[in-house]
Design a protein around this motif. Sequence first.
Motif, PDB file in Angstrom:
ATOM      1  N   LEU A   1      25.985 -91.995  10.627  1.00 52.22           N
ATOM      2  CA  LEU A   1      25.632 -90.945   9.665  1.00 52.22           C
ATOM      3  C   LEU A   1      25.808 -89.543  10.233  1.00 52.22           C
ATOM      4  O   LEU A   1      25.514 -88.564   9.551  1.00 52.22           O
ATOM      5  CB  LEU A   1      24.183 -91.143   9.191  1.00 52.22           C
ATOM      6  N   ASP A   2      26.247 -89.458  11.468  1.00 51.94           N
ATOM      7  CA  ASP A   2      26.500 -88.183  12.130  1.00 51.94           C
ATOM      8  C   ASP A   2      25.260 -87.283  12.125  1.00 51.94           C
ATOM      9  O   ASP A   2      25.282 -86.153  11.625  1.00 51.94           O
ATOM     10  CB  ASP A   2      27.688 -87.474  11.470  1.00 51.94           C
ATOM     11  N   MET A   3      24.167 -87.837  12.664  1.00 49.65           N
ATOM     12  CA  MET A   3      22.932 -87.059  12.791  1.00 49.65           C
ATOM     13  C   MET A   3      22.199 -87.521  14.041  1.00 49.65           C
ATOM     14  O   MET A   3      22.443 -88.617  14.520  1.00 49.65           O
ATOM     15  CB  MET A   3      22.054 -87.212  11.540  1.00 49.65           C
ATOM     16  N   PRO A   4      21.319 -86.691  14.565  1.00 48.59           N
ATOM     17  CA  PRO A   4      20.553 -87.096  15.751  1.00 48.59           C
ATOM     18  C   PRO A   4      19.666 -88.307  15.439  1.00 48.59           C
ATOM     19  O   PRO A   4      19.174 -88.472  14.313  1.00 48.59           O
ATOM     20  CB  PRO A   4      19.688 -85.872  16.060  1.00 48.59           C
ATOM     21  N   SER A   5      19.465 -89.138  16.433  1.00 50.08           N
ATOM     22  CA  SER A   5      18.674 -90.351  16.274  1.00 50.08           C
ATOM     23  C   SER A   5      17.248 -90.054  15.812  1.00 50.08           C
ATOM     24  O   SER A   5      16.706 -90.743  14.945  1.00 50.08           O
ATOM     25  CB  SER A   5      18.651 -91.123  17.602  1.00 50.08           C
ATOM     26  N   GLY A   6      16.628 -89.023  16.374  1.00 51.09           N
ATOM     27  CA  GLY A   6      15.269 -88.654  15.981  1.00 51.09           C
ATOM     28  C   GLY A   6      15.191 -88.240  14.522  1.00 51.09           C
ATOM     29  O   GLY A   6      14.239 -88.578  13.810  1.00 51.09           O
ATOM     30  N   THR A   7      16.203 -87.511  14.063  1.00 49.05           N
ATOM     31  CA  THR A   7      16.255 -87.100  12.659  1.00 49.05           C
ATOM     32  C   THR A   7      16.370 -88.323  11.763  1.00 49.05           C
ATOM     33  O   THR A   7      15.692 -88.415  10.732  1.00 49.05           O
ATOM     34  CB  THR A   7      17.455 -86.152  12.421  1.00 49.05           C
ATOM     35  N   LEU A   8      17.207 -89.271  12.176  1.00 50.10           N
ATOM     36  CA  LEU A   8      17.379 -90.484  11.393  1.00 50.10           C
ATOM     37  C   LEU A   8      16.056 -91.251  11.309  1.00 50.10           C
ATOM     38  O   LEU A   8      15.669 -91.720  10.234  1.00 50.10           O
ATOM     39  CB  LEU A   8      18.470 -91.371  11.997  1.00 50.10           C
ATOM     40  N   LYS A   9      15.352 -91.375  12.417  1.00 50.34           N
ATOM     41  CA  LYS A   9      14.069 -92.093  12.418  1.00 50.34           C
ATOM     42  C   LYS A   9      13.070 -91.428  11.480  1.00 50.34           C
ATOM     43  O   LYS A   9      12.386 -92.099  10.701  1.00 50.34           O
ATOM     44  CB  LYS A   9      13.487 -92.144  13.830  1.00 50.34           C
ATOM     45  N   THR A  10      13.001 -90.114  11.519  1.00 56.66           N
ATOM     46  CA  THR A  10      12.078 -89.378  10.645  1.00 56.66           C
ATOM     47  C   THR A  10      12.447 -89.563   9.179  1.00 56.66           C
ATOM     48  O   THR A  10      11.586 -89.841   8.337  1.00 56.66           O
ATOM     49  CB  THR A  10      12.079 -87.875  11.006  1.00 56.66           C
ATOM     50  N   ARG A  11      13.730 -89.418   8.876  1.00 52.16           N
ATOM     51  CA  ARG A  11      14.175 -89.576   7.485  1.00 52.16           C
ATOM     52  C   ARG A  11      13.979 -91.015   7.004  1.00 52.16           C
ATOM     53  O   ARG A  11      13.601 -91.248   5.861  1.00 52.16           O
ATOM     54  CB  ARG A  11      15.637 -89.154   7.338  1.00 52.16           C
ATOM     55  N   HIS A  12      14.233 -91.967   7.880  1.00 51.85           N
ATOM     56  CA  HIS A  12      14.053 -93.377   7.535  1.00 51.85           C
ATOM     57  C   HIS A  12      12.597 -93.655   7.172  1.00 51.85           C
ATOM     58  O   HIS A  12      12.307 -94.295   6.157  1.00 51.85           O
ATOM     59  CB  HIS A  12      14.499 -94.256   8.713  1.00 51.85           C
ATOM     60  N   ARG A  13      11.696 -93.151   7.977  1.00 52.65           N
ATOM     61  CA  ARG A  13      10.266 -93.335   7.715  1.00 52.65           C
ATOM     62  C   ARG A  13       9.882 -92.697   6.374  1.00 52.65           C
ATOM     63  O   ARG A  13       9.187 -93.290   5.556  1.00 52.65           O
ATOM     64  CB  ARG A  13       9.448 -92.716   8.862  1.00 52.65           C
ATOM     65  N   ARG A  14      10.392 -91.486   6.131  1.00 56.63           N
ATOM     66  CA  ARG A  14      10.106 -90.792   4.882  1.00 56.63           C
ATOM     67  C   ARG A  14      10.678 -91.556   3.688  1.00 56.63           C
ATOM     68  O   ARG A  14      10.012 -91.723   2.658  1.00 56.63           O
ATOM     69  CB  ARG A  14      10.674 -89.369   4.918  1.00 56.63           C
ATOM     70  N   CYS A  15      11.889 -92.043   3.837  1.00 52.34           N
ATOM     71  CA  CYS A  15      12.525 -92.797   2.750  1.00 52.34           C
ATOM     72  C   CYS A  15      11.756 -94.081   2.441  1.00 52.34           C
ATOM     73  O   CYS A  15      11.561 -94.426   1.273  1.00 52.34           O
ATOM     74  CB  CYS A  15      13.972 -93.131   3.109  1.00 52.34           C
ATOM     75  N   LEU A  16      11.317 -94.790   3.471  1.00 51.18           N
ATOM     76  CA  LEU A  16      10.540 -96.010   3.242  1.00 51.18           C
ATOM     77  C   LEU A  16       9.202 -95.697   2.576  1.00 51.18           C
ATOM     78  O   LEU A  16       8.754 -96.434   1.689  1.00 51.18           O
ATOM     79  CB  LEU A  16      10.310 -96.768   4.553  1.00 51.18           C
ATOM     80  N   ASN A  17       8.587 -94.595   2.989  1.00 50.75           N
ATOM     81  CA  ASN A  17       7.336 -94.191   2.340  1.00 50.75           C
ATOM     82  C   ASN A  17       7.570 -93.863   0.872  1.00 50.75           C
ATOM     83  O   ASN A  17       6.773 -94.232   0.006  1.00 50.75           O
ATOM     84  CB  ASN A  17       6.697 -93.005   3.062  1.00 50.75           C
ATOM     85  N   ASN A  18       8.666 -93.157   0.565  1.00 47.94           N
ATOM     86  CA  ASN A  18       9.001 -92.851  -0.827  1.00 47.94           C
ATOM     87  C   ASN A  18       9.238 -94.133  -1.627  1.00 47.94           C
ATOM     88  O   ASN A  18       8.800 -94.251  -2.773  1.00 47.94           O
ATOM     89  CB  ASN A  18      10.247 -91.964  -0.919  1.00 47.94           C
ATOM     90  N   LEU A  19       9.919 -95.082  -1.008  1.00 50.26           N
ATOM     91  CA  LEU A  19      10.187 -96.358  -1.662  1.00 50.26           C
ATOM     92  C   LEU A  19       8.878 -97.097  -1.955  1.00 50.26           C
ATOM     93  O   LEU A  19       8.666 -97.583  -3.071  1.00 50.26           O
ATOM     94  CB  LEU A  19      11.101 -97.214  -0.775  1.00 50.26           C
ATOM     95  N   ARG A  20       7.992 -97.148  -0.984  1.00 46.73           N
ATOM     96  CA  ARG A  20       6.694 -97.803  -1.183  1.00 46.73           C
ATOM     97  C   ARG A  20       5.909 -97.120  -2.300  1.00 46.73           C
ATOM     98  O   ARG A  20       5.331 -97.799  -3.156  1.00 46.73           O
ATOM     99  CB  ARG A  20       5.874 -97.766   0.109  1.00 46.73           C
ATOM    100  N   GLU A  21       5.905 -95.790  -2.279  1.00 41.16           N
ATOM    101  CA  GLU A  21       5.170 -95.051  -3.323  1.00 41.16           C
ATOM    102  C   GLU A  21       5.709 -95.371  -4.707  1.00 41.16           C
ATOM    103  O   GLU A  21       4.949 -95.570  -5.653  1.00 41.16           O
ATOM    104  CB  GLU A  21       5.242 -93.541  -3.078  1.00 41.16           C
ATOM    105  N   MET A  22       7.038 -95.398  -4.848  1.00 37.41           N
ATOM    106  CA  MET A  22       7.643 -95.709  -6.138  1.00 37.41           C
ATOM    107  C   MET A  22       7.252 -97.109  -6.604  1.00 37.41           C
ATOM    108  O   MET A  22       6.958 -97.321  -7.773  1.00 37.41           O
ATOM    109  CB  MET A  22       9.170 -95.649  -6.038  1.00 37.41           C
ATOM    110  N   MET A  23       7.240 -98.042  -5.685  1.00 42.99           N
ATOM    111  CA  MET A  23       6.973 -99.432  -6.043  1.00 42.99           C
ATOM    112  C   MET A  23       5.500 -99.682  -6.364  1.00 42.99           C
ATOM    113  O   MET A  23       5.176-100.553  -7.163  1.00 42.99           O
ATOM    114  CB  MET A  23       7.453-100.358  -4.935  1.00 42.99           C
ATOM    115  N   ILE A  24       4.630 -98.928  -5.738  1.00 39.55           N
ATOM    116  CA  ILE A  24       3.201 -99.107  -5.955  1.00 39.55           C
ATOM    117  C   ILE A  24       2.774 -98.470  -7.266  1.00 39.55           C
ATOM    118  O   ILE A  24       1.961 -99.006  -8.005  1.00 39.55           O
ATOM    119  CB  ILE A  24       2.382 -98.512  -4.780  1.00 39.55           C
ATOM    120  N   ASN A  25       3.305 -97.298  -7.549  1.00 41.10           N
ATOM    121  CA  ASN A  25       2.896 -96.555  -8.751  1.00 41.10           C
ATOM    122  C   ASN A  25       3.587 -97.015  -9.997  1.00 41.10           C
ATOM    123  O   ASN A  25       4.471 -97.585 -10.207  1.00 41.10           O
ATOM    124  CB  ASN A  25       3.116 -95.054  -8.541  1.00 41.10           C
TER     125      ASN A  25
END
Length: 178
Positions: free
Chosen positions: A154-178
């Motif tokens: 994805l041409d991004m730093p590994s730390g940035t990817l980890k942060t975005r991945h965590r945020r994306c999974l949280n968004n996914l969980r929120e969508m599925m719960i609500n």
Amino acid sequence: MNAQPDLLIARLQEGSEVAFNRIYERYHKALHGVIFAIVKNEDVAQEILQDVFIKIWKNANSYDKSSGRFFTWTLNIARNASIDYLRSKNHKNSLKNLSTDNFVDVIVSNENLDDQTDGMFIKQWVEKLEPMCVKIIDIIFFKGFTFKDGAKELDMPSGTLKTRHRRCLNNLREMMIN
């Protein structure tokens, strides 16, 4: 097949093909199961299984009874060969041609999800996320890239990817719960 395991292993270490064949008969189904569980492809699992038994034959003298059970030793060879395959460039290149459409049996942590959540519908939820999240979840979750390799892809730093991945999974969980 009634030979004592220690005697069978000793004969294998002496180069006995009969002992090797008996060991194959005893362990091939269990090792195949472990390999298939990791690579999830029958043809690849068969190929890796052959390689594993070649390694067992060639490295039989490196087995030391005092270090653990023979089956555990063979199991580690199978597991490592399977993981090596998943990390190989050939495997990663083949994944680039796949899309999330190929994945219907997805296991999701159900910490925040109802046990009845059906994995087949996760793709529909993922597609509702922003495009970058779709890419990140596809590469990390569905295709099994490491964060390091995903960051390169994805041409991004590994730390940035980890942060975005965590945020994306949280968004996914929120969508599925609500």
